[in-house]
Design an enzyme around this catalytic site. Sequence first.
Site, PDB file in Angstrom:
ATOM      1  N   THR A  44      -7.781   1.309   6.316  1.00  0.00           N
ATOM      2  CA  THR A  44      -7.370   0.068   6.973  1.00  0.00           C
ATOM      3  C   THR A  44      -7.017   0.246   8.441  1.00  0.00           C
ATOM      4  O   THR A  44      -6.819  -0.734   9.151  1.00  0.00           O
ATOM      5  CB  THR A  44      -6.167  -0.544   6.233  1.00  0.00           C
ATOM      6  OG1 THR A  44      -5.131   0.443   6.129  1.00  0.00           O
ATOM      7  CG2 THR A  44      -6.557  -0.978   4.834  1.00  0.00           C
ATOM      8  N   HIS A  49      -0.208   7.357   8.218  1.00  0.00           N
ATOM      9  CA  HIS A  49       1.140   7.551   8.755  1.00  0.00           C
ATOM     10  C   HIS A  49       1.963   8.433   7.821  1.00  0.00           C
ATOM     11  O   HIS A  49       1.464   8.870   6.762  1.00  0.00           O
ATOM     12  CB  HIS A  49       1.824   6.205   9.015  1.00  0.00           C
ATOM     13  CG  HIS A  49       1.838   5.282   7.824  1.00  0.00           C
ATOM     14  ND1 HIS A  49       2.631   5.494   6.708  1.00  0.00           N
ATOM     15  CD2 HIS A  49       1.143   4.148   7.586  1.00  0.00           C
ATOM     16  CE1 HIS A  49       2.438   4.530   5.834  1.00  0.00           C
ATOM     17  NE2 HIS A  49       1.530   3.698   6.334  1.00  0.00           N
ATOM     18  N   HIS A  52       1.959   8.313   4.059  1.00  0.00           N
ATOM     19  CA  HIS A  52       0.868   8.901   3.285  1.00  0.00           C
ATOM     20  C   HIS A  52       1.035  10.406   3.115  1.00  0.00           C
ATOM     21  O   HIS A  52       0.291  11.036   2.343  1.00  0.00           O
ATOM     22  CB  HIS A  52      -0.480   8.660   3.987  1.00  0.00           C
ATOM     23  CG  HIS A  52      -0.870   7.221   4.098  1.00  0.00           C
ATOM     24  ND1 HIS A  52      -0.716   6.495   5.261  1.00  0.00           N
ATOM     25  CD2 HIS A  52      -1.417   6.373   3.191  1.00  0.00           C
ATOM     26  CE1 HIS A  52      -1.167   5.263   5.075  1.00  0.00           C
ATOM     27  NE2 HIS A  52      -1.587   5.158   3.835  1.00  0.00           N
ATOM     28  N   LYS A  86       1.992  -5.865  -0.927  1.00  0.00           N
ATOM     29  CA  LYS A  86       1.690  -6.825   0.117  1.00  0.00           C
ATOM     30  C   LYS A  86       1.977  -8.249  -0.358  1.00  0.00           C
ATOM     31  O   LYS A  86       1.718  -8.607  -1.501  1.00  0.00           O
ATOM     32  CB  LYS A  86       0.214  -6.725   0.535  1.00  0.00           C
ATOM     33  CG  LYS A  86      -0.168  -5.377   1.128  1.00  0.00           C
ATOM     34  CD  LYS A  86       0.555  -5.135   2.443  1.00  0.00           C
ATOM     35  CE  LYS A  86       0.197  -3.791   3.038  1.00  0.00           C
ATOM     36  NZ  LYS A  86       0.920  -3.531   4.295  1.00  0.00           N
ATOM     37  N   ARG A  90      -4.802  -8.533   2.899  1.00  0.00           N
ATOM     38  CA  ARG A  90      -5.144  -7.704   4.046  1.00  0.00           C
ATOM     39  C   ARG A  90      -6.336  -8.311   4.779  1.00  0.00           C
ATOM     40  O   ARG A  90      -7.191  -8.955   4.177  1.00  0.00           O
ATOM     41  CB  ARG A  90      -5.507  -6.284   3.593  1.00  0.00           C
ATOM     42  CG  ARG A  90      -4.381  -5.518   2.932  1.00  0.00           C
ATOM     43  CD  ARG A  90      -4.877  -4.156   2.510  1.00  0.00           C
ATOM     44  NE  ARG A  90      -3.883  -3.417   1.741  1.00  0.00           N
ATOM     45  CZ  ARG A  90      -2.983  -2.599   2.245  1.00  0.00           C
ATOM     46  NH1 ARG A  90      -2.938  -2.427   3.556  1.00  0.00           N
ATOM     47  NH2 ARG A  90      -2.134  -1.956   1.479  1.00  0.00           N
ATOM     48  N   GLN A 179     -10.658   0.590  -8.560  1.00  0.00           N
ATOM     49  CA  GLN A 179      -9.942   1.860  -8.499  1.00  0.00           C
ATOM     50  C   GLN A 179     -10.067   2.607  -9.825  1.00  0.00           C
ATOM     51  O   GLN A 179     -10.229   3.829  -9.850  1.00  0.00           O
ATOM     52  CB  GLN A 179      -8.467   1.638  -8.148  1.00  0.00           C
ATOM     53  CG  GLN A 179      -7.691   2.947  -8.022  1.00  0.00           C
ATOM     54  CD  GLN A 179      -6.278   2.746  -7.501  1.00  0.00           C
ATOM     55  OE1 GLN A 179      -6.026   1.839  -6.725  1.00  0.00           O
ATOM     56  NE2 GLN A 179      -5.364   3.590  -7.934  1.00  0.00           N
ATOM     57  N   ASP A 200       3.953   3.172  -6.520  1.00  0.00           N
ATOM     58  CA  ASP A 200       3.421   1.810  -6.579  1.00  0.00           C
ATOM     59  C   ASP A 200       2.013   1.767  -7.164  1.00  0.00           C
ATOM     60  O   ASP A 200       1.491   0.689  -7.477  1.00  0.00           O
ATOM     61  CB  ASP A 200       3.418   1.173  -5.186  1.00  0.00           C
ATOM     62  CG  ASP A 200       2.522   1.912  -4.196  1.00  0.00           C
ATOM     63  OD1 ASP A 200       2.379   3.141  -4.338  1.00  0.00           O
ATOM     64  OD2 ASP A 200       1.981   1.262  -3.288  1.00  0.00           O
ATOM     65  N   LYS A 235      13.464   2.851   4.629  1.00  0.00           N
ATOM     66  CA  LYS A 235      12.145   3.377   4.288  1.00  0.00           C
ATOM     67  C   LYS A 235      11.808   4.554   5.187  1.00  0.00           C
ATOM     68  O   LYS A 235      11.868   4.461   6.409  1.00  0.00           O
ATOM     69  CB  LYS A 235      11.088   2.281   4.420  1.00  0.00           C
ATOM     70  CG  LYS A 235       9.724   2.685   3.888  1.00  0.00           C
ATOM     71  CD  LYS A 235       8.771   1.511   3.901  1.00  0.00           C
ATOM     72  CE  LYS A 235       7.413   1.902   3.318  1.00  0.00           C
ATOM     73  NZ  LYS A 235       6.466   0.750   3.310  1.00  0.00           N
ATOM     74  N   LYS A 238       9.565   4.901   9.048  1.00  0.00           N
ATOM     75  CA  LYS A 238       9.628   3.744   9.924  1.00  0.00           C
ATOM     76  C   LYS A 238      10.699   3.980  10.981  1.00  0.00           C
ATOM     77  O   LYS A 238      11.799   4.426  10.691  1.00  0.00           O
ATOM     78  CB  LYS A 238       9.971   2.473   9.142  1.00  0.00           C
ATOM     79  CG  LYS A 238       8.860   2.003   8.209  1.00  0.00           C
ATOM     80  CD  LYS A 238       7.695   1.432   8.984  1.00  0.00           C
ATOM     81  CE  LYS A 238       6.653   0.816   8.063  1.00  0.00           C
ATOM     82  NZ  LYS A 238       5.509   0.253   8.805  1.00  0.00           N
ATOM     83  N   THR A 239      10.360   3.694  12.235  1.00  0.00           N
ATOM     84  CA  THR A 239      11.321   3.817  13.326  1.00  0.00           C
ATOM     85  C   THR A 239      11.369   2.500  14.087  1.00  0.00           C
ATOM     86  O   THR A 239      10.585   1.587  13.826  1.00  0.00           O
ATOM     87  CB  THR A 239      10.916   4.945  14.297  1.00  0.00           C
ATOM     88  OG1 THR A 239       9.733   4.547  15.008  1.00  0.00           O
ATOM     89  CG2 THR A 239      10.642   6.240  13.551  1.00  0.00           C
TER      90      THR A 239
END
Length: 404
Positions: A44, A49, A52, A86, A90, A179, A200, A235, A238-239
């Site tokens: 995507t 990041h 992953h 989500k 997407r 999947q 998830d 989380k 994340k910043t």
Amino acid sequence: MAYKSEYLSTLDRRGYIHQLTDAEAIDARAMKPGLTAYVGFDLTGPSLHVGHLLSIMMLRRLQQFGGKPIALMGGGTTKVGDPSGKDTARQLLDEATIAANKASIKRVFERFLTFGDGPGDALMLDNAEWLDKLNYIEFLRDYGRHFSVNRMLSMDSVKLRLDREQPLSFIEFNYMVLQSYDFVELNRRHACVMQMGGSDQWGNITMGTDLGRRVAGAELFGLTTPLITNADGSKMGKTASGAVWLNSDALADWDYWQFWRNVDDRDVGRFLRLFTDMPDEEIARLEALQGAEINDAKVALANAATALCRGIEAAAACEATARATFAEGGAGEGLPQLVVSGTLALADALVASGLAASKGEARRKLSENAVRVNGAVVADPNLLVGAPAKLSLGKKKHALLVAG
């Protein structure tokens, strides 16, 4: 349970395991050579990041213990879009964008895995190879009949949308079917018997193990990792500036190193176990450090994590920059740089250098006396600054103005 295989024992000890479809059977299979497992990654964006990274480390651990890891690129499933986690659909990407994202993402995996043609070498595959060729009617007849809509509606990825009265397209609803089919194809083509992923993905993984049993009589397994949060419950990855990207062209080496250097004291030992190859004994020594010495453990974490993702030279350069910037009071040549000609207002310089997200934030930080220019506190947003100069926001964020 007490695992017999060195592979699962290590995963358990270092905190990777959340759920297993059949712990005893997986443990027994891991005692034999050649365990083949995969993780899927949708394309995507041009970079994965830190969120992953746990799955990538799972593939790395598998290879370290003699297994065969498969990194499955979602060239086909990206055209559908995973609804997991989500609230909205997407954005569907065209094939050229997906191909460009794949080429960009592939570079990171070469840091963590050894690819080749040997029995223990990793494979990088693309599910577009089989998904793009599917005949829809034949697929529904041969595989669709094995899926219960009732069960699909109970999956968290679907329930979340329905409970919040958010639209769920039919194409997204098909994602879990595709999947599951990936798992069957990988078993047929490469004797892959286990799918790994984040917590998830549990529902999608178990549907794949069921499909393999129904259509091929295959004994397939699933393993999920826990959701990784920071010690404060936020989380991980994340910043304030956004996601912590793995590709160096998406996030500078310095910023990647700084992310690990600035983790909460309480997270150091856990992150060393999950995201580095450091031996357990050394991790135990580092996490036992107290007071100011915990900073040594954070530097060790930053160096080890950065060396894996960006290379040993990048890690060493970042540590040298940090030492010059913080310990020795120098400028630090590896700091982010803003090339300027002439002068510009300090508030604008803070935004342009990335130290502040907006001019409003820059003005607020200036009013709080949180900004320094060449070490001196400055509060005037209209102060003209030019190169060379070192800008600092708080104790941890710095940038250099250089002449262009």
